[in-house]
Design an enzyme around this catalytic site. Structure first.
Site, PDB file in Angstrom:
ATOM      1  N   GLU A 103      58.157  52.028  29.549  1.00  0.00           N
ATOM      2  CA  GLU A 103      58.367  53.251  28.769  1.00  0.00           C
ATOM      3  C   GLU A 103      57.063  54.041  28.696  1.00  0.00           C
ATOM      4  O   GLU A 103      56.023  53.473  28.373  1.00  0.00           O
ATOM      5  CB  GLU A 103      58.821  52.869  27.362  1.00  0.00           C
ATOM      6  N   TYR A 116      59.641  62.211  27.318  1.00  0.00           N
ATOM      7  CA  TYR A 116      59.906  60.770  27.250  1.00  0.00           C
ATOM      8  C   TYR A 116      60.402  60.322  28.613  1.00  0.00           C
ATOM      9  O   TYR A 116      61.235  60.986  29.227  1.00  0.00           O
ATOM     10  CB  TYR A 116      60.979  60.492  26.188  1.00  0.00           C
TER      11      TYR A 116
END
Lengths: 294, 396
Positions: free
Chosen positions: B204, B116
């Site tokens: 993101e 992530y």
């Protein structure tokens, strides 16, 4: 009396010749605020409405007219620049009314405020301003709802502050100083800063803090209140009925998907700090008067 | 403002972040073309909506999954036939779901591990923060809650910007070595540059993957921009997809009104975001249910007030209207004129309660009194809320 502004305040209005700047400068002068200068680049040397000298720069307003507080009404694209100019001119207090300032601009402004031995306190942006009733009104709040007194008010919301102030005034309680810190996610003065100043002000006997969902400004102020504040404090949080993940008008008013920044969490922090809670916006003054007789 | 995954990936690519080769399509002809550009091999078909949880979502006709990994072109075509113009319900869309009007076809890749990586603007510290984790591909907030030690946070000062050592610090914390450190540094540098230059609030990549061949690739991407700064980025403004927004909210934004549709039946028109929220709260505390959030702002004029009424009344659920104005910049007489003009323009068939206070309040009340518009004036917010909740209840 008061914090931050009073009868000795010498105000410079950045963006004085614009429509908003003109309207509110007139209102502030009518209230009794001492407006010593305005700034509109390129219009230096003119007289605004035949009353107030206009300068090209904030530095000139300080040097030539002794300005010690600035209020900013310039459009959002230029607001950060105006704030930085006022900081550089070493104005001790800058109040930015402008709504819609890019968040990245405010991130840069806040670095400038924190890490360069800055002599300036910034209030706002996206705020109604600050008023010490009977002495000095800076910003867009309607003057007549206020009354000189000893209750300090701090709020993230403009019109909700008017609501609380009006309730106080109608019940015979005046205000020492009312500060609108603004609804943006990054601002100059936090709830905590304002509560601390009101707590340290000998002429403020009680405090009302009005918050909104989003962020943790109210939680931080409550931690301070629990530890340091002996004065009666009442509080309200707007946005209990707001859905998660949506920005409710104010860029700062958003409950994250993870549930941080909810009204419930903020009410709980207030409860823990011994703050008298208004569950309903029409009971803000009454929540204070339960624990403060004036 | 949010954009689609395929748009976010194009942006990432411009900033040097590797993404799988992919093509977007909005109709059957484009679907064919898109598929023909890819090899007759593993293909990923992805529904493009502004909501997460697509992979685990279900279409309203029962078809499962808004993200499909298929074996060949034929299967890709079949998945596309199911998805395009179908409505996808995910954990984030609400029960009504979102109509899928764009599909994105990409090459599949051999995933070794999922990471992530994100950059957000942190309001408390007024700086951007890199958030990274070895636990990619899942809900990062759940990871943060259950295993906070697996979240890496590195703040970046806006004045100093991202430095090489920041990149190395995150790369080593994620366990990269050798060439992957260099690849990661390139990705993070591009990501930060894009975040800063485009006034993003969030970028993101979830997941950022390493392939079996050792390459780092952004498999999914999400970007949201600061609406206050969009005026500086016409190229981003063009990426806005009106299909993803409530038509009432689009109409409101044209008139510079902050409007958010909710599912109740009492419409509110208020000046100031805080007071607007508080007005919704008080309606709820009296047992009513707000139909919307509507902040007409500080300097609204008559036309905006009329537009606001039209928008409110276009919601068929609305059974009553509460106008709550505490005039500061906004003058009560302007609001009053707006109400009168709106009443002439649009037929208001539902109960209307108006509470005015503040600048020019007497002039405002007088205009309303003399207009003959059917409404109930209220002196306080609590009274206004009580009356409208009661009137709506009685009308039922």
């Amino acid at each position: 009396m008061s914090i931050l502004v009073n009868k000795d305040t010498r105000l410079v209005v950045q963006g004085i010749t614009g429509k908003t700047g003109t309207f509110h400068t007139q209102q502030c002068i009518e209230y009794g605020t001492n407006v010593v200068a305005g700034v509109t680049p390129g219009k230096g040397g003119q007289m605004w409405e035949g009353k107030v000298p206009v300068c090209n720069t904030v530095a000139e307003a300080v040097e030539q007219h002794g300005a010690n507080v600035s209020v900013i009404y310039v459009p959002p694209a230029f607001a950060a620049d105006s704030i930085l100019e006022a900081i550089e001119a070493e104005i001790p207090l800058v109040i930015c009314i402008t709504e819609g300032v890019p968040v990245r601009d405010m991130a840069e402004v806040r670095r400038r405020l924190y890490f360069h031995n800055t002599k300036t306190r910034l209030i706002g942006p996206n705020c109604p301003g600050i008023i010490t009733p009977g002495e000095c009104k800076i910003g867009i709040m309607p003057g007549y709802i206020h009354k000189p007194g000893r209750v300090g008010v701090v709020s993230r919301s403009g019109t909700l502050t008017y609501e609380a102030v009006w309730q106080l005034t109608q019940r015979g309680h005046g205000q020492s100083t009312c500060i609108g810190i603004g609804g943006d996610p990054i601002n100059g003065t936090s709830q905590l800063d304002a509560v601390r100043m009101l707590n340290e002000d000998p002429e403020t006997d009680a405090i009302i803090m009005i918050g909104e969902i989003g962020g943790s400004a109210e939680e931080e102020a409550c931690a301070y209140i629990k530890e340091h504040v002996k004065k009666p404090v009442a509080g309200f949080i707007a946005g209990a009925s707001a859905p998660k993940g949506r920005t409710m008008g104010h860029a700062g008013a958003i409950v994250s998907a993870s549930g941080a920044g909810t009204a419930e969490a903020k009410f709980a922090a207030m409860e823990d700090a011994g703050v008298s809670i208004a569950r309903n916006p029409s009971e803000i003054a009454d929540a204070l008067l339960k624990i403060y007789k004036g | 403002m949010n954009i689609h995954e395929y748009q976010a990936k194009r942006l990432l690519q411009e900033y040097g972040v590797p993404v799988p080769r992919g093509y977007a399509a909005t109709n059957s002809r484009e679907v064919e073309t898109a598929i023909s550009h890819l090899g007759d091999d593993m293909i990923v078909v992805k529904a493009q909506i502004h909501a997460g949880g697509r992979g685990k979502g279900t279409f309203t006709d029962g078809y499962k999954g808004g993200v499909k990994v298929v074996k060949n072109r034929e299967e890709a075509q079949e998945a596309a036939n199911h998805m395009l113009d179908n409505t996808l319900v995910t954990a984030q869309t609400g029960p009504e779901g979102r109509k899928v009007q764009t599909l994105y076809f990409t090459e599949a890749c051999d995933i070794d591990h999922e990471y992530y990586l994100a950059i957000v603007l942190d309001r408390e510290t007024a700086q951007s923060v890199i958030i990274a984790s070895t636990e990619g591909g899942m809900d990062i907030e759940a990871v943060a809650e259950k295993t906070p030690e697996k979240i890496i946070r590195v703040p970046i000062s806006p004045t100093m910007g991202l430095r090489h050592y920041h990149c190395r610090r995150v790369a080593f914390a994620l366990g990269f070595a050798g060439d992957q450190v260099k690849q990661f540094a390139r990705i993070l540098t591009g990501l930060y540059k894009m975040f800063w230059e485009k006034n993003a609030m969030l970028v993101e990549i979830n997941p950022l993957v390493t392939t079996k061949q050792g390459q780092l690739i952004a498999l999914d991407a999400k970007v949201s921009f600061d609406s206050n700064a969009i005026f500086q980025h016409p190229e981003i403004q063009q990426l806005r997809d009106l299909n993803e927004e409530d038509p009432k909210e689009i109409e409101a934004s044209k008139h510079n009104l902050a409007y958010i549709a909710l599912d109740g039946n009492i419409a509110c028109m208020v000046n100031g975001a805080g007071l607007a929220m508080a007005t919704m709260d008080i309606i709820q505390s009296f047992g009513g249910s707000p139909a919307n959030f509507l902040d007409v702002g500080g300097g609204a004029n008559e036309d905006q007030v009329t537009a606001a009424f039209k928008i409110i009344l276009s919601d068929p659920n609305v059974k009553g209207i509460l106008v709550n104005i505490f005039g500061g910049i906004m003058k009560c007489d302007v609001i009053a004129n707006g109400i009168v003009a709106a009443a002439k323009n649009v037929e208001i068939k539902v109960p209307l309660v108006v509470r005015l206070e503040g600048t020019n309040v007497e002039a405002g009340k007088k205009i309303l009194r003399e207009s003959g518009v059917a409404l109930t004036p209220a002196d306080s917010l609590v009274q206004a809320a009580e009356i409208i909740v009661e009137q709506v209840k009685n009308a039922d």
